[in-house]
Design a protein around this motif. Structure first.
Motif, PDB file in Angstrom:
ATOM      1  N   THR A 274      34.160  38.746  66.939  1.00 34.55           N
ATOM      2  CA  THR A 274      34.117  40.173  66.620  1.00 34.55           C
ATOM      3  C   THR A 274      33.322  40.403  65.340  1.00 34.55           C
ATOM      4  O   THR A 274      32.424  41.252  65.280  1.00 34.55           O
ATOM      5  N   LEU A 275      33.624  39.633  64.313  1.00 33.04           N
ATOM      6  CA  LEU A 275      32.937  39.835  63.034  1.00 33.04           C
ATOM      7  C   LEU A 275      31.453  39.518  63.140  1.00 33.04           C
ATOM      8  O   LEU A 275      30.631  40.096  62.421  1.00 33.04           O
ATOM      9  N   ALA A 276      31.104  38.627  64.062  1.00 35.11           N
ATOM     10  CA  ALA A 276      29.691  38.285  64.234  1.00 35.11           C
ATOM     11  C   ALA A 276      28.902  39.467  64.801  1.00 35.11           C
ATOM     12  O   ALA A 276      27.671  39.434  64.843  1.00 35.11           O
TER      13      ALA A 276
ATOM     14  N   ALA B 248      42.820  32.971  68.138  1.00 36.73           N
ATOM     15  CA  ALA B 248      42.732  34.110  67.218  1.00 36.73           C
ATOM     16  C   ALA B 248      41.517  33.964  66.313  1.00 36.73           C
ATOM     17  O   ALA B 248      40.777  34.921  66.081  1.00 36.73           O
ATOM     18  N   ARG B 249      41.293  32.740  65.821  1.00 31.02           N
ATOM     19  CA  ARG B 249      40.144  32.535  64.941  1.00 31.02           C
ATOM     20  C   ARG B 249      38.842  32.744  65.675  1.00 31.02           C
ATOM     21  O   ARG B 249      37.915  33.383  65.162  1.00 31.02           O
ATOM     22  N   ARG B 250      38.757  32.199  66.882  1.00 30.60           N
ATOM     23  CA  ARG B 250      37.500  32.313  67.620  1.00 30.60           C
ATOM     24  C   ARG B 250      37.208  33.763  67.965  1.00 30.60           C
ATOM     25  O   ARG B 250      36.096  34.255  67.812  1.00 30.60           O
ATOM     26  N   GLU B 251      38.251  34.441  68.418  1.00 30.10           N
ATOM     27  CA  GLU B 251      38.065  35.840  68.818  1.00 30.10           C
ATOM     28  C   GLU B 251      37.629  36.699  67.628  1.00 30.10           C
ATOM     29  O   GLU B 251      36.693  37.496  67.729  1.00 30.10           O
ATOM     30  N   MET B 252      38.299  36.521  66.510  1.00 27.92           N
ATOM     31  CA  MET B 252      37.951  37.340  65.356  1.00 27.92           C
ATOM     32  C   MET B 252      36.584  36.967  64.802  1.00 27.92           C
ATOM     33  O   MET B 252      35.835  37.826  64.329  1.00 27.92           O
ATOM     34  N   SER B 253      36.278  35.693  64.874  1.00 22.98           N
ATOM     35  CA  SER B 253      34.968  35.265  64.408  1.00 22.98           C
ATOM     36  C   SER B 253      33.871  35.884  65.259  1.00 22.98           C
ATOM     37  O   SER B 253      32.827  36.322  64.758  1.00 22.98           O
TER      38      SER B 253
END
Lengths: 463, 440, 440, 463
Positions: free
Chosen positions: C60-62, C53-58
């Motif tokens: 996306t936000l990037a 979840a953290r990697r995916e959202m990170s």
């Protein structure tokens, strides 16, 4: 306030053979039993435990010789930088950020201590002492000079003795003179061609500056020995005096003391070691240097080798760098000024005799006919952390107190009140203390006589 | 408000009042430093604002290249749950001192007691201390312990020829002041050459050290035989491992280990340039020879269970030069993080993670072996997290090319690379294999 | 251990035991949902591990470009000291609820009391609530308050023609259910056209709203005249501002403000896509008409000072449809952060920061004006943080080109850009000027 | 435990004219007086205050209707991502990350509620109600349909009444039937061509599912009204039933309840609003949509306009997204299962009558002849947070209890013990409670009668 052990909440034994095992049975253990709790339960467990713990963000922590200062929050953020999370086996080319920071910290520490070269490898002060003594030993050996003794004042930190012994030296204990300082005559008698080094703390462990330091250095140097500076009390000298200028050849820095890296309930620390130019070739390997604008690791020519598997406690070093960069010249000098002012102001307001002075950042009060340890326990009931007690030993019922620069006048007044109120309480109150704390007085003797060192060792019926 | 240190709360008026209370005119009057050794305070270090310090350091650290690291060799990391960062950073833990007043430090003491308990469970040995600096110093302390205990008469410390250079270096220094000597024994296809060891050990051995997994990632198939050899020759058997491997590989006590050392920070810490957490566990009979701090259970005056540092007479602040070690400040906060991470995983999580260390390494080795010019693993052994790969071309050149592609691997021989895979980089193994194809 | 929610602690055995205690066979039996409206649980949302979840959202936000923002217009941020992040994230603050049991929530109540006190000091008005959602809702609530108070008979709400569209939009909605109407008054060179306002206001005005600084960054030179005009016409004077500006610009109470609204999260929060903290302060006489929560001091049974939510009879959970507002959940934690930031700055720090907002804007305007084809500031006023620049070329094209160079500015007219400078981007003003030169 | 106010520690008045002032005098205030303390002092102040505050990481927080679950740590880290720190006036082109995340969250929430379109703009649940009612109003107006009433059950949350009134509606209060549910006959009588909407919570505020929901929906729809779902109790239904499938036209979500974003001592929350397709064109502006793989903002054709200056509480939405992504289908359905199981298990173990059942995630026990508020205060002495008391009003001496799914059986047992022990205590003990807390019982009447709302309002001599 009581929090059960994790194991008392819920434990599960898991067979490693359950599910697919990628290994044959004979390479694996059968099972493992560990606490088995959900994230909310763990969060509460550790939150509650944290609430049963004193810290420097709760109030004064005036442990003499421990220099418990406020640890700036921002240094944690710097250490948490994802770019700081690198492996030590990366190529030097791809680690320039880390190497630059280490190099600059070597440089800063060199300036602060008046030293020509600094290694950051030792992971704690005691490891620094050991590394420093190894350097001294290598130096003498390189000179074909066989020396067997390290001289340590009786009032020195226990680590000095232990570190010298670990390196294979005989420890010669030096008594204090009546003023609480190095007895120069006794030193003269002790120093010989067997003297590898004299280890000194300055100001010493009752806060006194060794006024005869130049003479002492000459005596040791004349005998072919080296002078080692224990950096535990460096906070008293920042910007006021540098070990290198006083004739010290080797020193360690305690970054969790002087440079406010958090002590973490016992560690990690870092114990960089500085040396004069002549000794630089003996420093641990690898060492960081700059060549043509980029940074590299190299092995000093006659390196003593390793005192840590890699390069020490990197994340602690990052925090120390951040602290030094934040304070700069003016802040560092102000830290020592306020640390010394605070100690003097507090001593003025505590109703106890302080046999030795003029002290600097800490003072050793004597509890006189009271038991210093009992007074300390009683101080807990007044909501403060007490000082170091019964040490150094030549001060009767010593209460070695170091408020550091971070205390305000108000908090020093509160601390003085806790001292004085405790002293005013009866013997019964002292012996019964503490009573307003998470735990009441804990039976140390029984803990040692009947060691129970894991939850496996606890009786089931015990509460 | 304040000038000078931003962390000294004194207003000018307060400073004045305090100086007056003390009876001096200026701060300088409080320093008793002979003129000849006074310093003017000019280090040449410029003060920065908090914002500036952060920005500057962040820029410096950004000079580290953005690589995906397939690196291990005694410094491993796994994904650390956010819980660990969050709770370990609580100031009550982070900014506390050693628990010399246990009545107000029960929280940290209990965490350390729990940490010790977890290691007792994992090693099968009844005594675990609450930390050494790292695996290297833990090994070195184990050798010194072997040199001290009565039942050992020998002085030779035997270590495998394949050993991390940092461990060997520290060991050499720690025994230099004793009558112990260090020598290596041979390996066979990546693990202990049992026959050679048996032939070499002799009665003057003080300690036999072996690792599982080895620094090359190989899993030792004949551990209990090593234990037997040590025992038969009156030497201690010291086993090196790590906290994740302990979740799956043979229990050290079951194979006769007298001392277990290794890295515990494979759980709890991010990759941190070699910063470690030395685990140290041993038998009850060596309790009073253990280096470092021990937390024990006891009772308080109200008969409630309470924890305290115990058996401190082993330590330097009491015993001085006769202490078991000079260690004082240790890695307590790292141990707290490790305990939190172990607790977060729970038994299934730990076992699963350890299994993944085996399967991921196996898969990656197989994939690399599928490439022309690569053979992996070199050793005919099971592997844990990492393995050695033979490359036909010069290893240094390949590693350098891989770095240009954004990947870091170890060079461990002219034609040998070492590759380590954990949950942190497992999602990037395909990319690594592609990069290999690119550069081969 | 758990399947399903990682945050539900039940082991299978516990679930079974609990079901048995309740007397049902399965979890499903506990749901009393008619068959026709049951749902099968298949949302089509895949569960991720924490790491995933953290990697995916990170990632996306990037996808947000890495721009240096010179953006303001009612959403400002300044450097937030690390202390604020660290302490505000303590779970005792972050994960607590509204203080309905004050005896165990004194900590948060005291922080909110201190927040209110800081706003009382800064506005000069004796009543400040402990938060609205943002400046827009605070303004809208002020208008509704004006519509309720007895001394106001009018129904017209006058707002400046230059006003953030979000504020106007919210205001329109909040008054739509009342007899209030909203109209605009003219501006003259970026600030209130006093004569036009005087002519327009009339006796049926309920409230006159003005801003200092304006949404364009202009500092209003004739505030007390606006206050006088409102007073003379029986209308309330509502002043919009922000917590940094309050440290330097005229004190609202001193210029006759009856209500002060605005953003307080310019301190305490990072740039956060418009998430706000509505400040709301007013006179004592309107106390019982205040929307939102109020913390007051009282005493406990031991006669110690204690804090509590008070005057709750104004609120929806007591008064229902006759409440002063429907607000329930507010921005308490943001208020806590703002209070921490104000405390970190102290009075000198706040005043200095406010002065820097003036001087930095002035310098940047002067530098931009030095470029051919740019004139700044457009308005002959003093400015706070931001200002409007005239550009000879189309503003949209320039903004777009600047974005390609890594900078974001506002387009506020065909040939008008708006540029905002704070301590967060002040170090990049030279780079911005160079980028302007590049794209002009 | 007492911590002085910041202002009582040290305050300074600073003249704004000191040093260089960049503004003429007539544009500036003369001076400002604020607390003036160093970072260590502030760190201790706030650390101590935090230790005087209950939180969900300390223990159960069973406030009925408030759904106080554990807030996963990692969601904070996601929200702290530097790439999340963007300004809303950036171009759409440079904000694709934010817009994608918002778009996906709209989608997730739509699926979870069975709604066709979702706005994320409302910054809290009550703001969501207001936005939803504005949508209903705009819809009716677009139909040329002049409706003046919103029907709300007597047992509904106070915000329902207030939000409907804010939008200009007359509120028609609907009594409960004897079973604690909507009185369908009364509803039949209340519904008319004036009915703009019926606002319902389901399960309702005593935890009962409105079994007649399909019939209710028909009645409202037949009269031309809309059905509004108050999402406060959605945690009971996750994966079990969707408001959209039950006939609701509009709903709000309380992300700090259902999706575990931290409540922060009162906020910030977020109150997204979902609607059926027919109402999508009325949603607040701007709205996020996807076009050819990229994301953009647009204004729905007949948008009601704005309910927040920008796009709402972005950082809260990020945390909600993270929570939903972590749980997925299986986790969400398990959350409701365990929430309902926990409520039932707890009720089973509490020695109080629960008049209405079968309840789901919460139950309204009645304290009978005891004062519910006093029982609650006494529970504080047993170290837990008590339930919501005296609400809903139709349950005498109500103790509305919602443990949520995060409590373990052990903690539910502790909670039951606190209930039962309190109930066993004497009236004197209840009225004297709490006594083991930071503060003893606080005088609410005096606080309201004599408002002291800032440190300026405190008498100097007061302690």
């Amino acid at each position: 306030l009581y929090e059960p052990l994790l194991s008392e909440k819920n434990s599960t034994r898991v067979e490693t053979g359950e599910g697919d095992s990628p290994l044959p049975d004979d390479l694996t253990r059968d099972s493992v039993e560990l606490p088995d709790l959900s994230e909310p339960e763990l969060a509460r467990h550790y939150t509650r435990l944290s609430q049963m713990n004193w810290s420097v963000e709760m109030g004064p922590y005036p442990l003499g010789s421990c220099t418990m200062k406020y640890n700036p929050s921002f240094t944690e953020d710097v250490a948490a930088d994802p770019n700081a999370a690198v492996h030590p086996d990366r190529s030097v080319r791809s680690s320039q950020g880390t190497l630059e920071l280490l190099y600059d910290l070597q440089d800063y520490l060199g300036r602060i201590g008046g030293m020509d070269a600094v290694t950051l490898q030792p992971p704690a002060g005691a490891a620094g002492e050991f590394a420093g003594i190894l350097v001294a030993k290598a130096y003498h050996e390189a000179n074909g000079d066989d020396r067997s003794e390290v001289i340590v004042p009786a009032s020195a930190h226990g680590t000095n003795f232990a570190s010298a012994a670990m390196a294979g030296y005989d420890v010669v204990e030096l008594p204090s003179d009546d003023d609480g300082r190095v007895d120069v005559e006794a030193l003269d008698a002790a120093v010989s061609e067997d003297t590898a080094a004299l280890m000194l703390t300055n100001p010493n462990t009752v806060g006194l500056f060794e006024r005869d330091i130049v003479e002492i250095a000459e005596m040791v140097h004349d005998a072919g020995g080296l002078l080692y500076y224990d950096g535990a009390n460096l906070n008293a000298l920042l910007g006021r005096g540098r070990p290198g200028d006083m004739g010290f050849d080797i020193m360690h820095y305690n970054v969790h003391k002087t440079f406010a890296t958090p002590h973490g309930g016992g560690g990690p620390g870092a114990g960089p070691v500085g040396v004069v130019a002549e000794l630089a070739e003996f420093l641990p390997k690898p060492h960081v240097r700059e060549r043509g604008g980029s940074y590299e690791l190299y092995d000093p020519e006659r390196s003593v080798g390793k005192v840590h598997g890699y390069l020490g406690n990197w994340l602690v070093l990052v925090k120390a760098y951040a602290y030094i960069a934040r304070l700069g010249d003016e802040g560092l000098a102000d830290a020592s000024a306020k640390a010394v002012l605070n100690a003097n102001y507090l001593a003025e307001n505590v109703d106890l005799e302080v046999p030795y002075s003029p002290f600097h950042h800490e003072f050793a009060a004597t509890a006189g006919d009271r038991d210093a340890a009992d007074v300390a326990k009683r101080m807990l009931d007044y909501g403060v952390h007490p000082p170091t007690t019964k040490w150094p030993e030549f001060v009767p019922e010593a209460m070695l107190t170091e408020p550091t620069e971070v205390e305000s006048r108000d908090s020093l007044d509160d601390l003085a009140h806790a001292f004085n109120a405790s002293l005013g309480d009866s013997e019964e109150e002292l012996e019964g203390a503490p009573s307003r704390t998470t735990a009441q007085r804990i039976d140390q003797t029984d803990a040692a006589r009947n060691p129970r060192l894991s939850w496996h060792a606890l009786d089931d019926g015990e509460e | 408000m304040t000038r000078g240190s931003p962390y000294a709360p004194h207003t000018d008026a307060e400073t004045e009042a305090m100086l007056e209370a003390v009876g001096v005119e200026s701060q300088e009057d409080l320093f008793d430093i002979p003129e000849g050794v006074r310093f003017d305070g000019e280090f040449g270090i410029e003060a920065r604002s908090e914002r500036e310090a952060r920005r500057e350091m962040s820029r410096t650290l950004a000079k580290n290249d953005d690589l995906t690291e397939f690196l291990g060799r005694d410094h491993h990391s796994h994904y650390v749950p956010a819980l660990v960062d969050d709770l370990s950073r609580r100031s009550e833990f982070l900014t506390s001192y050693t628990q010399y007043q246990p009545e107000i430090t029960q929280g940290f003491l209990q965490v350390l007691f729990e940490y010790q308990s977890m290691l007792v469970e994992l090693t099968g040995l009844p005594v675990a201390n609450c930390s050494m600096y790292d695996a290297a110093t833990a090994l070195a302390e184990a050798a010194r312990l072997a040199g001290r205990v009565r039942r050992v008469s020998g002085t030779r410390v035997l270590v495998p020829e394949i050993l991390h250079e940092g461990k060997r270096g520290v060991l050499d220094n720690y025994v230099a002041g004793t009558d112990l000597t260090v020598e290596t024994y041979a390996m066979d296809d990546g693990t202990v050459d049992i026959d050679a060891l048996r032939a070499q050990v002799g009665e003057d051995a003080a300690m036999v050290y072996a690792e599982n997994p080895t620094v090359r990632g190989s899993i030792e198939p004949r551990l209990s035989e090593i234990g037997d050899i040590a025992e038969e020759n009156g030497a201690l058997f010291c086993l090196g491992t790590d906290v994740v491997a302990l979740g799956l590989l043979e229990e050290p006590a079951a194979v006769g280990a007298d001392v277990v050392v290794g890295e515990a920070d494979a759980l709890g810490m991010p990759t941190s340039y070699g910063m470690g957490l030395g685990l140290f566990a041993t038998r009850e009979e060596f309790l009073r020879q253990v280096p470092g701090r021990l937390v024990g259970a006891s009772e308080d005056a109200a008969d409630m269970r309470a924890y305290t540092l115990t058996l401190q007479t082993r330590e330097q602040h009491i015993r001085k030069e006769r202490a078991t070690s000079n260690i004082c400040t240790n890695q307590a906060w790292v141990a707290l993080r490790t305990a939190m991470h172990v607790a977060s995983l729970g038994p299934s999580g730990l076992v699963d993670l350890a299994k993944q260390c085996v399967t991921d390494a196996e898969s990656l080795a197989a994939e690399l072996s599928g490439l022309k010019g690569v053979r992996a693993p070199v050793h005919d052994r099971h592997h844990f997290r990492e393995f050695v790969a033979h490359v036909d071309q010069p290893a240094t050149a390949i590693a350098s090319d891989l770095e240009s592609e954004g990947f870091a691997v170890h060079v461990v021989g002219e034609h040998r690379l070492q590759v380590c895979v954990t949950d942190l980089n497992a999602a990037k193994t395909d990319a690594l294999v592609s990069a290999f194809e690119e550069v081969l």
